[in-house]
Design a protein around this motif. Structure first.
Motif, PDB file in Angstrom:
ATOM      1  N   ILE A 120      -2.935 -20.702 -10.015  1.00 15.16           N
ATOM      2  CA  ILE A 120      -2.839 -22.166  -9.915  1.00 15.16           C
ATOM      3  C   ILE A 120      -1.591 -22.557  -9.140  1.00 15.16           C
ATOM      4  O   ILE A 120      -1.646 -23.410  -8.242  1.00 15.16           O
ATOM      5  N   PHE A 121      -0.464 -21.948  -9.452  1.00 11.06           N
ATOM      6  CA  PHE A 121       0.779 -22.262  -8.743  1.00 11.06           C
ATOM      7  C   PHE A 121       0.671 -21.924  -7.260  1.00 11.06           C
ATOM      8  O   PHE A 121       1.065 -22.718  -6.403  1.00 11.06           O
ATOM      9  N   SER A 122       0.130 -20.759  -6.942  1.00  9.19           N
ATOM     10  CA  SER A 122       0.044 -20.325  -5.545  1.00  9.19           C
ATOM     11  C   SER A 122      -0.909 -21.200  -4.740  1.00  9.19           C
ATOM     12  O   SER A 122      -0.621 -21.551  -3.592  1.00  9.19           O
ATOM     13  N   VAL A 123      -2.048 -21.553  -5.318  1.00  8.30           N
ATOM     14  CA  VAL A 123      -2.981 -22.438  -4.618  1.00  8.30           C
ATOM     15  C   VAL A 123      -2.341 -23.808  -4.412  1.00  8.30           C
ATOM     16  O   VAL A 123      -2.460 -24.403  -3.334  1.00  8.30           O
ATOM     17  N   ALA A 124      -1.637 -24.311  -5.426  1.00  7.80           N
ATOM     18  CA  ALA A 124      -0.987 -25.613  -5.286  1.00  7.80           C
ATOM     19  C   ALA A 124       0.071 -25.593  -4.185  1.00  7.80           C
ATOM     20  O   ALA A 124       0.139 -26.512  -3.364  1.00  7.80           O
ATOM     21  N   VAL A 125       0.878 -24.542  -4.144  1.00 10.30           N
ATOM     22  CA  VAL A 125       1.956 -24.471  -3.156  1.00 10.30           C
ATOM     23  C   VAL A 125       1.418 -24.196  -1.759  1.00 10.30           C
ATOM     24  O   VAL A 125       1.710 -24.926  -0.811  1.00 10.30           O
ATOM     25  N   PHE A 126       0.615 -23.132  -1.618  1.00  7.56           N
ATOM     26  CA  PHE A 126       0.223 -22.695  -0.283  1.00  7.56           C
ATOM     27  C   PHE A 126      -0.924 -23.507   0.301  1.00  7.56           C
ATOM     28  O   PHE A 126      -0.956 -23.766   1.497  1.00  7.56           O
ATOM     29  N   SER A 127      -1.867 -23.913  -0.528  1.00  9.22           N
ATOM     30  CA  SER A 127      -3.017 -24.637  -0.003  1.00  9.22           C
ATOM     31  C   SER A 127      -2.743 -26.133   0.077  1.00  9.22           C
ATOM     32  O   SER A 127      -2.913 -26.737   1.134  1.00  9.22           O
ATOM     33  N   TYR A 128      -2.329 -26.721  -1.032  1.00  9.80           N
ATOM     34  CA  TYR A 128      -2.117 -28.166  -1.043  1.00  9.80           C
ATOM     35  C   TYR A 128      -0.737 -28.556  -0.525  1.00  9.80           C
ATOM     36  O   TYR A 128      -0.611 -29.476   0.271  1.00  9.80           O
ATOM     37  N   GLY A 129       0.295 -27.879  -0.984  1.00  6.88           N
ATOM     38  CA  GLY A 129       1.656 -28.240  -0.580  1.00  6.88           C
ATOM     39  C   GLY A 129       1.954 -27.957   0.880  1.00  6.88           C
ATOM     40  O   GLY A 129       2.433 -28.812   1.618  1.00  6.88           O
ATOM     41  N   LEU A 130       1.690 -26.728   1.326  1.00  6.36           N
ATOM     42  CA  LEU A 130       1.984 -26.337   2.708  1.00  6.36           C
ATOM     43  C   LEU A 130       0.807 -26.553   3.647  1.00  6.36           C
ATOM     44  O   LEU A 130       0.974 -26.521   4.862  1.00  6.36           O
ATOM     45  N   GLU A 187      -9.420 -20.145   3.057  1.00  8.28           N
ATOM     46  CA  GLU A 187     -10.459 -20.521   2.109  1.00  8.28           C
ATOM     47  C   GLU A 187     -10.010 -20.193   0.695  1.00  8.28           C
ATOM     48  O   GLU A 187      -9.570 -19.086   0.411  1.00  8.28           O
ATOM     49  N   ARG A 188     -10.128 -21.169  -0.183  1.00  8.64           N
ATOM     50  CA  ARG A 188      -9.777 -20.922  -1.578  1.00  8.64           C
ATOM     51  C   ARG A 188     -10.810 -20.016  -2.234  1.00  8.64           C
ATOM     52  O   ARG A 188     -10.463 -19.170  -3.053  1.00  8.64           O
ATOM     53  N   PHE A 189     -12.091 -20.204  -1.888  1.00  6.07           N
ATOM     54  CA  PHE A 189     -13.178 -19.370  -2.388  1.00  6.07           C
ATOM     55  C   PHE A 189     -13.982 -18.892  -1.190  1.00  6.07           C
ATOM     56  O   PHE A 189     -14.434 -19.697  -0.381  1.00  6.07           O
ATOM     57  N   GLY A 190     -14.145 -17.596  -1.087  1.00  6.36           N
ATOM     58  CA  GLY A 190     -14.793 -17.001   0.077  1.00  6.36           C
ATOM     59  C   GLY A 190     -16.309 -16.936  -0.049  1.00  6.36           C
ATOM     60  O   GLY A 190     -16.893 -17.405  -1.026  1.00  6.36           O
ATOM     61  N   PRO A 191     -16.941 -16.313   0.942  1.00  7.74           N
ATOM     62  CA  PRO A 191     -18.408 -16.243   0.952  1.00  7.74           C
ATOM     63  C   PRO A 191     -19.019 -15.398  -0.171  1.00  7.74           C
ATOM     64  O   PRO A 191     -20.182 -15.572  -0.505  1.00  7.74           O
ATOM     65  N   TRP A 192     -18.256 -14.534  -0.782  1.00  7.52           N
ATOM     66  CA  TRP A 192     -18.799 -13.706  -1.865  1.00  7.52           C
ATOM     67  C   TRP A 192     -18.951 -14.474  -3.162  1.00  7.52           C
ATOM     68  O   TRP A 192     -19.675 -14.050  -4.058  1.00  7.52           O
ATOM     69  N   VAL A 193     -18.224 -15.594  -3.315  1.00  6.18           N
ATOM     70  CA  VAL A 193     -18.238 -16.342  -4.579  1.00  6.18           C
ATOM     71  C   VAL A 193     -18.548 -17.818  -4.341  1.00  6.18           C
ATOM     72  O   VAL A 193     -17.980 -18.680  -5.011  1.00  6.18           O
ATOM     73  N   ARG A 194     -19.452 -18.128  -3.446  1.00  8.89           N
ATOM     74  CA  ARG A 194     -19.840 -19.523  -3.222  1.00  8.89           C
ATOM     75  C   ARG A 194     -20.567 -20.059  -4.445  1.00  8.89           C
ATOM     76  O   ARG A 194     -21.351 -19.379  -5.090  1.00  8.89           O
ATOM     77  N   PHE A 195     -20.274 -21.321  -4.742  1.00  9.56           N
ATOM     78  CA  PHE A 195     -20.925 -21.971  -5.896  1.00  9.56           C
ATOM     79  C   PHE A 195     -22.136 -22.739  -5.445  1.00  9.56           C
ATOM     80  O   PHE A 195     -22.213 -23.371  -4.493  1.00  9.56           O
TER      81      PHE A 195
END
Length: 153
Positions: A130-140, A145-153
């Motif tokens: 959660i911290f890494s996604v918040a910092v690297f994806s949203y913050g920076l 891709e947060r979720f790749g082709p192997w785990v599509r919903f």
């Protein structure tokens, strides 16, 4: 006359740092160094390698002044869990995506400690993800891709 006592753990670590730094400094000389104002591709690796040599020399010299503890047996558990974790991340981050690959990587690395249990490993891995996604994806705003082709919903 006072005898010299050697901290073998620090002496080995210092010698390894000096040897590693010298190797990379020598390798970076094959690249264009440039100047401090116009750095070439070998400038930064050379500076880092020199810093490693300097720190290794300091550690080695301090090891000659103090007697330390003997070297412990090899930490197999750490090697079996810490080393495969980044390899797993590198191999699966494109397929799983950043969040699942990071979660599983952190989960694997948690078990390098004998004190870790499954519940705390899941909690720690979840918080790190959660911290890494918040910092690297949203913050920076890094484009991955947060979720790749192997785990599509």
């Amino acid at each position: 006359m006072k005898s010299i006592s050697i901290d073998s753990t620090n002496a080995i670590c210092g010698a390894l740092f000096v040897a590693t730094g010298a190797f990379f400094a020598f390798q970076s000389l094959g690249l264009d160094l440039g100047t401090a104002l116009r750095m070439g591709p070998g400038y930064f690796p050379f500076i880092l390698a020199c810093a490693l040599v300097l720190l290794g020399a300091i550690i080695f010299i301090q090891a000659l002044r103090v007697e330390g503890e003997p070297v412990d047996p090899f930490a197999w558990r750490g090697m079996l869990f810490i080393l495969p974790a980044p390899v797993f991340f590198g191999l699966t981050v494109r397929g799983l995506g950043f969040a699942p690959a990071l979660f599983v990587t952190a989960f694997i690395a948690c078990f390098a400690s004998r004190k870790m249990n499954v519940f705390f490993a899941v909690v720690l891995s979840l918080l790190l993800t959660i911290f890494s996604v918040a910092v690297f994806s949203y913050g920076l705003g890094l484009p991955f891709e947060r979720f790749g082709p192997w785990v599509r919903f």
